[in-house]
Design an enzyme around this catalytic site. Sequence first.
Site, short mmCIF file in Angstrom:
data_model
loop_
_atom_site.label_atom_id
_atom_site.label_comp_id
_atom_site.label_asym_id
_atom_site.label_seq_id
_atom_site.Cartn_x
_atom_site.Cartn_y
_atom_site.Cartn_z
N GLY A 237 0.82 -1.21 0.00
CA GLY A 237 0.00 0.00 0.00
C GLY A 237 0.85 1.25 0.00
N PRO A 238 0.23 2.40 -0.23
CG PRO A 238 -1.24 3.90 -1.20
CD PRO A 238 -1.20 2.58 -0.54
N PRO A 239 2.52 4.90 1.16
CG PRO A 239 4.48 6.04 0.63
CD PRO A 239 3.19 5.57 0.03
N GLY A 240 2.23 5.60 4.67
CA GLY A 240 1.39 6.23 5.69
C GLY A 240 0.03 5.61 5.88
CE LYS A 243 3.30 -0.10 3.44
NZ LYS A 243 2.82 1.28 3.31
CG HIS A 460 -3.59 31.68 -13.09
ND1 HIS A 460 -2.86 31.30 -14.19
CD2 HIS A 460 -3.73 30.55 -12.33
CE1 HIS A 460 -2.58 30.01 -14.10
NE2 HIS A 460 -3.08 29.54 -12.97
CD GLU A 461 -5.07 30.48 -8.52
OE1 GLU A 461 -5.91 29.55 -8.47
OE2 GLU A 461 -3.87 30.28 -8.73
CG ASP A 535 -2.33 25.24 -13.43
OD1 ASP A 535 -2.45 24.58 -12.38
OD2 ASP A 535 -2.52 26.47 -13.50
#
Length: 690
Positions: A237-240, A243, A460-461, A535
Amino acid sequence: MEQQKQKDKGPKMPRFNMSWFYILAIASLALFWMTDGMKEPMQKIQTETTYTEFKVLVDSGYASRIVVDKTHGSLKMYVKAENIRDVFKKGADQVGNEPYLNVEYGSIENLEKFIDSEREKGKFSGKLSFEHPAENGFLTSLIYNLLPIFLIVAVWMFFMRRMGSGGGAGFGGGIFNVGKSKAQMYEKGGDLGITFKDVAGQAGAKQEMQEIVDFLKNPKKYTELGGKIPKGALLVGPPGTGKTLLAKAVAGEAGVPFFSMSGSDFVEMFVGVGASRVRDLFDKAKSKAPCIIFIDEIDAVGRARSKNPAMGGNDERENTLNALLTEMDGFGTNSGIITLAATNRADMLDSALLRAGRFDRQIHVDLPDLNERKEVFMVHLKPLKLDESLDIDFLARQTPGFSGADIANVCNEAALIAARHNREKVGKQDFLDAVDRIIGGLEKKTKVMTESEKRSIAIHEAGHATISWFTEFANPLVKVSIVPRGQALGAAWYLPEERVLQTKEAMLDEMCSLLGGRAAEELFIGHISTGAMNDLERTTKQAYGMIAYAGMGEKLPNVCYYNNSEYSFQRPYSETTAKIMDDEVLKMINEQYERAKQILTEHKDGHAQLAQLLVEREVIFAEDVEKIFGKRPWTSRAEELLEAQMRADAERMAEERERQLEAKAQESESSDSESSDNDSSDNNSSENNS
């Protein structure tokens, strides 16, 4: 336990380390030997000279005294202090206070006659003496010269013997124990104090691990039916995601010895050390069976072996892996040893390591979903002083894609933010600020921007917000900010839906939303800037993933070119196919870019209002966008939840205001009644007085 805690609270004294004593002793002996050897040259500098030169120097009156050694047929002529520079061409500070000359003489009678004649002339008035060396002079000299060497050798042998015996305080067990396992052993897994109650979410993984616990507690239940205890389980599984925590919970529930070590502990620069440590680990485990061996980050030693012999040679990592494969397949089926391992790179592991009989099970520990994140929050919120109005469901929805470690970090950051603002309890805004801090980075309040830069960032935002508002499958907008955070000058926060499958239309809408910032710059400013670099990077990666892996291209439909071979040095497609991919990606991005400009052109007035509002406030929310553009044409489940949360917050605030008004009214009534009582009492007193 209380006494142990009191001991832990006391001042921690530095631990005594014998190795420092050995080093200090060796350094002291070396220093003593060096300084003692330097005393003689500094005090008495000796120089060889001939008997003829000796007679000239005595006749010149330079001799202060003469010491004769009859045994060796030599003498020492000590030079007067005022004549040191004449004889040695150096000062007393360089040759010492009593330098002398070594002279070999032929006959003692001739020497005595010469000295007597010099005394008569008045050239020599010093003392003529004779040395009588002791019988043990040679032995004393030998001991004086060899004793320091013997002491240093003895201390060094004692030091090396200590290192080889496994003690070696401060040196990790000694160089002779380099082949021993570095696994940390817990005699009882319950000593870790971790059970399945401490693991939130991951119901499927916990069920798989619970069966392993049952195997260890009651093996006959399965062996009587002809079943075999699984030899190993691989947590992927992914870190954190927890496990390592799951492995510790298994040990805590089973209450058996628990050996824990990292895959990198097997890797060493010495040849054969890794394989030796593997054998030693399993030997210790067999003596403690039933037990659990946990190897964290097993990809450090279990990577796929090279198919090209010229690349690896006598590779230490491959030898260690071969030893691990042999040991995992070598012990008996009912020995009671279960091997657990964890990795986030299962694609890199050797296929022989993953086969049944070694790791019988692969347990996937994925990122928590909405309900599981709520459970994780419940665990990490226990030690915090929370505000009563805090909604845990809202926090779980605000953290999509967060692992258990990320959620723990959010809770800790929220507590720190609340303490920074001198609050007595941790509230909703503290958690929102913590999420912004973790996702976007630290807010840079001191960053200076010109008005033109600020307006450019706002345009932009606002472009991102406008496109996401008018595309069906784009993630619902939560807020837009132009406050610099980390490396970003501005950001738009969304509440993504957790979809199991991603459609092509949804991915294109997301791509169009990402290109909205660059499109707004070109349309409403007249030039583009480097602000859209992130982006464009995300857009390009997504486009290549759609074409090369997901088979969503027009010219390359239903084809996947994903290559999982670690040692492949060529792409699984030709140069012609690569050119087609590049053309398809460019066409797809340009189409979405033109689509973004078209949407912005249709809603340019609303975009301008949104940008102006951003310049004024710096942070705007979804309700502000709704006032400008109206209700979003498409409502998703996430938006319904967000709207429900907003309505609940509004109702809660209204109820709180009503309670405050009622409390104020009651206070005013009580104060009025008290004043009326006081007036009546005053009237009564006045009547009585009258």
